[in-house]
Design an enzyme around this catalytic site. Structure first.
Site, PDB file in Angstrom:
ATOM      1  N   LYS A 128       0.914  -1.122   0.003  1.00 15.75           N
ATOM      2  CA  LYS A 128      -0.052   0.034  -0.158  1.00 15.75           C
ATOM      3  C   LYS A 128       0.739   1.345   0.061  1.00 15.75           C
ATOM      4  CE  LYS A 128      -4.039   2.087   2.015  1.00 15.75           C
ATOM      5  NZ  LYS A 128      -3.305   3.546   1.825  1.00 15.75           N
ATOM      6  N   LYS A 171      -6.111  -8.291  -2.437  1.00 15.82           N
ATOM      7  CA  LYS A 171      -7.257  -8.168  -3.358  1.00 15.82           C
ATOM      8  C   LYS A 171      -7.571  -9.753  -3.777  1.00 15.82           C
ATOM      9  CE  LYS A 171      -5.429  -3.992  -5.420  1.00 15.82           C
ATOM     10  NZ  LYS A 171      -4.972  -3.305  -6.718  1.00 15.82           N
ATOM     11  N   CYS A 231      30.375  21.776  21.874  1.00 17.71           N
ATOM     12  CA  CYS A 231      31.155  22.226  22.894  1.00 17.71           C
ATOM     13  C   CYS A 231      32.645  22.182  22.393  1.00 17.71           C
ATOM     14  CB  CYS A 231      30.955  21.516  24.156  1.00 17.71           C
ATOM     15  SG  CYS A 231      31.937  21.342  25.641  1.00 17.71           S
ATOM     16  N   CYS A 256      35.253  17.911  29.172  1.00 20.38           N
ATOM     17  CA  CYS A 256      33.790  17.710  29.125  1.00 20.38           C
ATOM     18  C   CYS A 256      33.627  16.410  29.409  1.00 20.38           C
ATOM     19  CB  CYS A 256      33.056  18.116  27.734  1.00 20.38           C
ATOM     20  SG  CYS A 256      31.338  17.967  27.454  1.00 20.38           S
TER      21      CYS A 256
END
Length: 675
Positions: free
Chosen positions: A116, A291, A427, A433
């Site tokens: 479909k 179908k 950053c 970090c």
């Protein structure tokens, strides 16, 4: 009229139609695109010289006619009905039972099962094999005349191909856009400031309903057929599946993913198989159409008011839903990329409860015009991270809040940089970090950086997870007790690793700079920077213009370097490494070789191909030791290319630019001579 010209034109049209059929229907092209273009250009030239010979079905007539002021209405001779839907197995099984009861037949029914497609339904009317009209489905009874637009879609033949073509036949199918075509269309729209579509279906519908066919001609639309309407002056097979195969022979594209299935088990197996392969199809579908295959049984079953009794659409769970944005948070990735993430009212999408969706970057937030409190459409396809595709502005509350992109990292408070021309903000606190910690440390100790022998990825993972290490300087503060307590690390291994850390304190300036992990600064750039600035202090104080004086350093790299050294956290870690830990490197040695003794001093050298006597890293180290700058690409600034076995495009470019090329043997001879 010159009979020879007419013959040439006819032959070119036949040839081009043949290759269009092979490309769009059989997916088996025989000639390259360039040859197809050559034939098309030849036909265009002949038709330009003899416009009286142009026919509406000529392959040249796809380019798009002049704009319309409005679409004409077209009444469908046979209504284009919709299908009933099934959203679960129980509803589908009830459909099958209903059919067998109506047919008074307890035997299993054979179905033709298809995809479909999630596009726009269209009707194509062919008379004597030529496309004379195309229309949208509309309300099923009346649609819009889109003939000129459809003529621009290369997958749709302007003339049917083969034998036994009915005098009049209406082909029905779906116009859609592939995911790749959709992405390309939106990328181009963002670049030029055009309309960005929320999904491929909207893009296909918007492209097909353009009043200017020349715009449609530029859109990547394609087509699959799935049925027939009007049929006059000809016969078709009595099986729906066989009809689709006949359409394919006539040059109409048909999906390969159709299958005859007898009984409910076979149908359900097909449904689950399609659900599994759905993410890899390359285009959107929203279910499977089932179908009855036998046309005589279709006619016996007939229709209800709006749909055929002999077919049903077994839908997949929806990939799009509406929900409300409650908040936006900013996440930091392992490379420092800042990604805005929408926190949503939980909603089920494609079978999964979704409460978060990516917003990608600041540009995307601006494009959507998004605010906290907005009602939005979110989409989840396959394994793709859910994303916001559109905002329903009429539902915006009065207290909706603007989304403010941060200027400092939410994890480490380092400055966030966004280089002009780049969509991603990052950053700058790569050395401290927490979000970037593992990757930054793994890079720092790697063989081409600080070369800490034995410090593998798994050890770094443990050190970070146990919070023993937060910055590169912390690595050098580890003791035997901590290291021997790690998984698969005994006393002997711990001592060996401590010795490797001690040894790594003596390095080179270039290795140290490379180890810091400055964005866009690879080995070659680190070598160039350290050769140019000589001291760490000089490099830290350099401005953008001074940095751009270094070969192969442009605006973007220069900005990354400046931003990195301006970040206070990075300054602190570098000071700890040099002043507290005691990392050192030899002072630069001014070469005393005359040019004739050392042909590499001050030269930009490129290595290409496979080396047999040295590894590439060994060759690079020896060249750098003699004052060469080893680059990864060939340009006008390159002084010499060293070509090993199977050297490719770099060697070709060097020859094209007239750059000196030597082989590995000559390089070894010159290296030994220059010791």
């Amino acid at each position: 009229m010159n009979q020879n010209i007419q013959q040439q034109i006819d032959e070119l049209r036949v040839t081009l139609r043949h290759h269009e059929y092979l490309y769009h229907v059989m997916d088996a092209p025989e000639i390259p695109d360039a040859e197809y273009d050559r034939l098309m250009n030849k036909l265009k030239a002949l038709e330009a010289e003899h416009p009286e010979l142009i026919t509406p079905d000529s392959p040249t007539q796809r380019v798009g006619a002049l704009p319309l002021t409005a679409f004409e209405q077209v009444r469908h001779e046979i209504p284009m009905l919709s299908l009933d839907n099934a959203f679960d197995e129980t509803t589908y099984l009830a459909f099958d039972k209903r059919l067998r009861e109506r047919l008074k037949n307890n035997e299993e029914i054979t179905f033709c099962c298809e995809l479909k497609l999630d596009g726009l339904a269209v009707s194509l009317l062919y008379e004597n094999g030529r496309l004379v009209q195309a229309a949208t489905r509309g309300d099923g009874t009346t649609g819009e005349n889109i003939t000129e637009n459809v003529r621009t879609i290369k997958a749709i033949p302007l003339r049917l191909y083969g034998d036994n073509i009915p005098a009049r036949i209406e082909i029905r199918g779906e116009v859609f856009m592939t995911e790749k075509g959709f992405e390309h269309l939106n990328e181009e729209a963002r670049r030029t400031g055009g309309k960005v579509f929320a999904n491929p279906r909207n893009a296909a519908a918007g492209s097909l309903r353009q009043l200017d066919p020349r715009i449609t001609a530029k859109r990547p639309l394609t087509f699959f057929c799935y049925g027939v309407g009007v049929l006059e002056g000809g016969e078709l097979p009595t099986s729906h599946y066989a009809r689709l195969q006949q359409f394919k022979k006539w040059g109409l594209p048909v999906s390969d993913a159709i299958k005859l299935c007898t009984g409910t088990k076979a149908v359900l197996d097909f449904y689950h198989h399609v659900a599994e392969i759905r993410p890899n199809l390359g285009f959107d579908i929203d279910g499977v159409v089932i179908k009855v295959d036998d046309i005589a049984l279709q006619e016996e079953l007939g229709f209800v008011s709006r749909a055929p009794r002999w077919a049903i659409a077994y839908k997949f769970q929806a990939q799009e839903q509406m929900t409300v944005i409650k908040d936006v948070e900013f996440q930091v990735g392992r490379t420092g990329a800042i990604t805005p993430v929408a926190r949503l009212d939980p909603v089920q999408v494609a079978g999964v409860i979704v409460s978060n969706a990516t917003l990608h970057n600041a540009d995307e937030i601006e494009r959507l015009g998004l605010r906290i409190g907005d009602t939005v459409v979110i989409r989840r396809a396959g394994d793709v991270i859910p994303q916001v595709v559109s905002v329903i502005e009429e539902k915006r509350p009065e207290n909706a809040q603007e989304i403010v992109f941060p200027t400092q990292c939410p994890i480490c408070q380092s400055d966030i940089e966004r280089i002009e021309g780049e969509a991603v903000a990052r950053c700058t606190g790569g050395l401290i970090c927490a979000a970037q910690r593992k990757e930054a440390l793994k890079h720092f100790v790697s063989r081409r950086a600080m070369d800490v022998d034995g410090m593998g990825d798994k050890i770094i993972d443990q050190l970070v997870e146990k919070e023993y290490v937060k910055t590169p300087a912390d690595l050098f503060r580890l003791d035997e007790k901590i290291l021997s307590g790690l998984e698969r690390m005994g006393e002997k291994s711990a001592k060996k690793l401590l010795n490797a850390l001690e040894k790594a304190k003596s390095t080179t300036f270039a290795r140290f700079i490379y180890a810091l992990g400055i964005r866009e600064v690879g080995e070659a750039t680190a070598n160039g920077l350290t050769a140019h600035f000589v001291s760490l202090e000089a490099l830290r104080e350099a401005n953008i213009e001074a940095l751009k004086a270094v070969p192969d350093v442009g605006d973007i790299v220069a900005k990354h370097v400046v931003n990195f050294f301006q970040e206070e956290h990075n300054k602190n870690v570098i000071d700890q490494l040099v002043n507290d830990i005691g990392i050192t490197w030899p002072a630069p040695v001014v070469a005393t070789h005359e040019a004739g003794d050392n042909p590499f001093a001050g030269k930009t050298v490129v290595l290409t191909g496979s080396l047999s006597q040295l590894t590439r890293d060994e060759a690079k180290d020896r060249l750098v030791a003699l004052g060469a700058k080893v680059s990864g690409s060939v340009s006008k600034k390159t002084d010499m290319v060293i070509a090993g076995e199977a050297a490719g495009s770099k060697l070709a470019k060097a020859n094209e630019l007239g750059i000196t090329v030597i082989d590995e043997d000559e390089m070894i001879r010159l290296l030994d001579q220059s010791k």
